[in-house]
Design a protein around this motif. Structure first.
Motif, short mmCIF file in Angstrom:
data_model
loop_
_atom_site.label_atom_id
_atom_site.label_comp_id
_atom_site.label_asym_id
_atom_site.label_seq_id
_atom_site.Cartn_x
_atom_site.Cartn_y
_atom_site.Cartn_z
N ALA A 202 12.01 2.09 3.96
CA ALA A 202 11.91 1.11 2.87
C ALA A 202 12.61 -0.19 3.23
O ALA A 202 12.22 -1.27 2.76
N GLY A 203 13.66 -0.09 4.06
CA GLY A 203 14.35 -1.30 4.47
C GLY A 203 13.72 -1.98 5.67
O GLY A 203 13.98 -3.17 5.91
N ILE A 204 12.93 -1.24 6.45
CA ILE A 204 12.31 -1.80 7.64
C ILE A 204 10.98 -2.47 7.33
O ILE A 204 10.68 -3.57 7.82
N LEU A 205 10.16 -1.79 6.51
CA LEU A 205 8.83 -2.30 6.20
C LEU A 205 8.88 -3.34 5.09
O LEU A 205 9.77 -3.29 4.22
N ASP A 206 7.92 -4.25 5.08
CA ASP A 206 7.81 -5.15 3.93
C ASP A 206 7.25 -4.38 2.74
O ASP A 206 6.78 -3.26 2.87
N THR A 207 7.31 -4.98 1.56
CA THR A 207 6.97 -4.26 0.33
C THR A 207 5.54 -3.75 0.35
O THR A 207 5.27 -2.60 -0.01
N SER B 114 3.53 -3.10 3.02
CA SER B 114 3.36 -2.04 4.02
C SER B 114 4.02 -0.75 3.55
O SER B 114 3.49 0.35 3.78
N TYR B 115 5.17 -0.88 2.87
CA TYR B 115 5.85 0.32 2.39
C TYR B 115 5.03 1.01 1.30
O TYR B 115 4.96 2.24 1.26
N GLY B 116 4.42 0.22 0.44
CA GLY B 116 3.56 0.82 -0.58
C GLY B 116 2.41 1.60 0.04
O GLY B 116 2.07 2.70 -0.40
N ALA B 117 1.80 1.03 1.09
CA ALA B 117 0.71 1.72 1.78
C ALA B 117 1.20 2.98 2.48
O ALA B 117 0.55 4.03 2.43
N PHE B 118 2.35 2.89 3.15
CA PHE B 118 2.94 4.05 3.83
C PHE B 118 3.23 5.17 2.84
O PHE B 118 2.92 6.34 3.08
N PHE B 119 3.81 4.81 1.69
CA PHE B 119 4.16 5.84 0.70
C PHE B 119 2.90 6.47 0.12
O PHE B 119 2.86 7.68 -0.13
N PRO C 235 7.15 -1.97 13.17
CA PRO C 235 7.18 -1.62 11.75
C PRO C 235 5.85 -1.82 11.03
O PRO C 235 5.61 -2.85 10.40
N THR C 236 4.97 -0.84 11.16
CA THR C 236 3.70 -0.84 10.43
C THR C 236 3.54 0.49 9.71
O THR C 236 4.23 1.47 10.04
N GLU C 237 2.62 0.54 8.75
CA GLU C 237 2.41 1.79 8.02
C GLU C 237 1.89 2.90 8.92
O GLU C 237 2.21 4.08 8.74
N ALA D 175 4.63 -4.87 -7.32
CA ALA D 175 5.02 -3.91 -8.36
C ALA D 175 4.80 -2.47 -7.91
O ALA D 175 5.63 -1.59 -8.17
N SER D 176 3.69 -2.22 -7.21
CA SER D 176 3.44 -0.85 -6.73
C SER D 176 4.44 -0.48 -5.65
O SER D 176 4.84 0.70 -5.54
N GLY D 177 4.89 -1.45 -4.86
CA GLY D 177 5.92 -1.18 -3.87
C GLY D 177 7.24 -0.81 -4.52
O GLY D 177 7.95 0.10 -4.07
N LEU D 178 7.60 -1.51 -5.61
CA LEU D 178 8.81 -1.17 -6.35
C LEU D 178 8.70 0.22 -6.99
O LEU D 178 9.67 0.98 -6.99
N TYR D 179 7.53 0.52 -7.52
CA TYR D 179 7.32 1.86 -8.09
C TYR D 179 7.48 2.93 -7.01
O TYR D 179 8.07 3.99 -7.26
N ALA D 180 7.01 2.66 -5.81
CA ALA D 180 7.14 3.60 -4.70
C ALA D 180 8.61 3.84 -4.35
O ALA D 180 9.01 4.96 -4.03
N VAL D 181 9.43 2.79 -4.43
CA VAL D 181 10.86 2.95 -4.17
C VAL D 181 11.48 3.88 -5.21
O VAL D 181 12.26 4.77 -4.88
#
Length: 424
Positions: free
Chosen positions: A35-40, A42-47, A170-172, A252-258
């Motif tokens: 979550a700290g490495i990926l941008d918001t 990319s992190y949403g897609a990874f999650f 750092p990619t999904e 917003a979906s990235g924050l929800y994933a966090v």
């Protein structure tokens, strides 16, 4: 604790607690660091990819539940059950991986991915994930806790190496690959432990048992039924991030994933309860007590951890210097509540599979439909979270009531009720 006591603890259910703890710490540690490495975005897609992999892994869990239940029900046929489970597991793994390869363009659209590469990585990881289910189910049914503990340890530790790969690129896709390293080592260990078929039963049955069929097709049918039941549960547990990707903005979906990280930790933290209790859930005279003890243990652990999240969320967000965590810290305890409810639901779904019940699973599918319909009209992460907590609370309450009623009925008629006549 003396050396002898420690060895006995680790050689029994205590080893499962340690093994699953190592696995969960490494798994969620990887996800938190990512979550700290990926941008918001990319992190949403990874999650979302991780959640879809969890839904796909219901095949793994269906094989696991079927193998464990059949070995507990008919320990005299353990060698034949082992051989059949392994053959079915290997064939199913190839089928699942091939199907996902064909469906990779559809996965790309469903998760709104930038390319098909992450979907191809997902297809490759599905193969060892499915094979692992066959191995784990055999070890669980035979109560080979030491070997099973090491399988869980190896399901977590390789993910540490995955972080080095993620730092490099750092990619999904790389994040999914790094997380997926935890599926290969356990399969190798499982193959090594089970490379020789057993020639004797693991234990004598406590009471005369109806011999289980060891032919591939009946076993595959049961595994598929278990898989669809678990698919319903994990679809409920993971559908919100898919809905979020469609109804919320990328940010917003990235924050929800966090926030969902906390829910997933709470879902899997009591995993040892389900693993250790399943043989008792598959034994008629122990089932009702196992449901009560398991549910109480999960709720107790969940209450303690939710209080902890409420107290330390702000401090943890500041210590990690994570803007994303700071944005959702006030709601993290609600994600902990959601995860606890989902963990209890998971135990109850496994209890239904252990007694070969069927009708209770219809409630889980209904909860999925309600989650999608109600979630699709939300416009903020807090609204979607409220929908998920409400739906899961109602589902959990209904399954507890149905499970206790069904177990009482089974006990009143001697503990053996044909699956086709069960009230659940």
């Amino acid at each position: 604790m003396s050396g002898g006591s420690l060895r006995r603890f680790l050689g029994g259910s205590g080893g499962i607690i340690v093994g699953t703890a190592v696995m969960n710490v490494c798994t969620f540690g990887f996800t938190i660091v990512a979550a700290g490495i990926l941008d918001t975005s990319s992190y949403g897609a990874f999650f979302a990819l991780l959640n879809l992999l969890m839904v796909i892994s219901v095949v793994h869990m269906g094989l696991q539940a079927t193998a464990a239940r059949r070995i507990v029900a008919d320990p005299g046929s353990v060698a034949r059950i082992e051989g059949t489970i392994l053959r079915v597991g290997y064939a199913t793994a190839l089928a699942v991986g091939g199907a996902l390869l064909v469906l990779s363009p559809a996965v790309t659209w469903l998760l709104q991915l930038d390319s098909v590469v992450p979907a191809l990585v997902l297809a490759a990881l599905a193969v060892p994930t499915t094979v692992m289910g066959a191995h784990v189910g055999i070890l669980q049914g035979e109560k080979r806790w030491v070997a099973l503990s090491w399988v869980y340890v190896l399901a977590g530790v390789p993910r540490i190496a995955g972080l080095a790969v993620l730092w490099w690129r750092p990619t999904e896709s790389i994040a999914l690959f790094g997380s997926g390293l935890g599926y290969i080592a356990p399969v190798v260990l499982g193959w090594w432990v089970l490379r020789r078929a057993r020639s004797a039963p693991v234990a004598e049955p406590a009471a005369p048992a109806r011999p289980e069929s060891t032919a591939p097709w009946p076993l595959l049918r049961e595994a598929l039924h278990s898989s669809q039941a678990l698919l319903a549960f994990f679809a409920v547990a993971n559908v919100d991030i898919v809905v979020a990707r469609h109804v919320l903005s990328d940010h917003a979906s990235g924050l929800y994933a966090v926030g969902l990280l906390v829910a997933k930790i709470m879902l899997y933290l009591p995993q040892f309860v389900v693993i250790v209790m399943f043989p008792s859930l598959a034994t008629a005279h122990q089932r009702r007590r196992a449901v009560v003890v398991g549910t109480t243990a999960i709720l107790g652990l969940g209450a303690v951890c939710t209080l902890g999240v409420l107290l330390v969320a702000g401090t943890a967000a500041d210590a990690l210097h994570s803007e994303k965590m700071q944005a959702v810290e006030g709601h993290l305890w609600l994600f902990a509540v959601l995860g606890t409810l989902l963990s209890v639901t998971q135990l109850l779904v496994y209890a239904t599979l252990a007694r070969q019940g069927r009708r209770s699973i219809h409630l889980v599918w209904a909860a999925l439909v309600v989650s999608v319909v109600a979630g699709s009209v939300t416009t903020a992460p807090t609204q979607l979270l409220g929908v998920m907590i409400g739906v899961t609370a109602v589902l959990t309450s209904a399954l507890v009531a149905l499970s206790l009623r069904s177990d009482a009925t089974d006990h009143s008629v001697g503990g053996v009720v044909p699956a086709a006549t069960r009230a659940d």
